[in-house]
Design an enzyme around this catalytic site. Sequence first.
Site, short mmCIF file in Angstrom:
data_model
loop_
_atom_site.label_atom_id
_atom_site.label_comp_id
_atom_site.label_asym_id
_atom_site.label_seq_id
_atom_site.Cartn_x
_atom_site.Cartn_y
_atom_site.Cartn_z
N GLU A 38 1.60 1.82 -3.58
CA GLU A 38 0.35 2.23 -4.22
C GLU A 38 0.02 3.68 -3.88
O GLU A 38 -0.49 4.42 -4.73
CB GLU A 38 -0.78 1.28 -3.79
CG GLU A 38 -0.61 -0.11 -4.39
CD GLU A 38 -1.57 -1.13 -3.82
OE1 GLU A 38 -2.32 -1.74 -4.61
OE2 GLU A 38 -1.57 -1.33 -2.59
N GLY A 89 0.80 -1.22 0.00
CA GLY A 89 0.00 0.00 0.00
C GLY A 89 0.83 1.26 0.00
O GLY A 89 0.37 2.32 -0.46
N GLU A 93 2.39 -8.53 -2.04
CA GLU A 93 1.14 -9.13 -1.57
C GLU A 93 0.99 -10.60 -1.95
O GLU A 93 0.36 -11.38 -1.23
CB GLU A 93 -0.06 -8.34 -2.11
CG GLU A 93 -0.26 -6.97 -1.48
CD GLU A 93 0.53 -5.87 -2.16
OE1 GLU A 93 0.27 -4.69 -1.87
OE2 GLU A 93 1.43 -6.18 -2.97
#
Length: 255
Positions: free
Chosen positions: A109, A106, A129
């Site tokens: 991201e 994240g 992930e």
Amino acid sequence: MAELLSVTKENGIATVVIDNPPMNVLSNKVAKELDEVFNELKEDREVISIILRGAGERAFMAGADIKEFPDRGKQKDEIDVHEVFSKIENIPKPTIALLNGFTLGGGLELALVCDIRIAEDHIKVGLPEVNLGLLPGAGGTQRLPRLIGASKAKEIMFTGELLTAVEAYRIGIVDQVVGKGNGGREAEELARKFAGKSLQSLSRIKHLINKGSNLPLEEGLRLEKQLFDELFVTDDAKEGVRAFIEKRQPVFTHK
């Protein structure tokens, strides 16, 4: 009042620091505070450009808070990270992500929704992930391929392996690599350059690139003409032209 984020403002630049020790992970609370802070910065007329960084030297953001995963979807106050990240991506002001440590999952991201990414040379980036039997769920599967191409993005996500700053620069994930401890200075210098321009121009340029990249060329060109015509009659455009003719620096009021 944000508890896990701090914001400082100076000379048209806002610096947002994620401070969720030890690794600045993306918890539900951090996501909420990002939403609140960027909503405020969007409306703040004194802020022209924004720097986003992690506290300390260990991490920009080392992924999501995995301890929250078992309760995912059960919390009444759970926030939609996709919506938060899209807001940050489309805030009508230039954003710079300073990657000053691990930028994983994240965290990467989040960095991808910023306009510019500056990495210190000691960092590692990646989307690991798959190692948890998961997939990048905050926009990584969509934004990374658009940035570096489908094949390389698949390799990164299929393996879950981490990249060095130099490797990330070589394939286009980051825009600059600087020495450890020098990222803040470089980000501030670039943010100052942005803050010296007219927000009327900056916001339209950003909108055209973000939106136009998903439009057929002819539609994008029509949108460009429309926004150019709007911009041409603003006070800042008139000031910019007048300053050029008078051979002086323009003084923009962002109107």
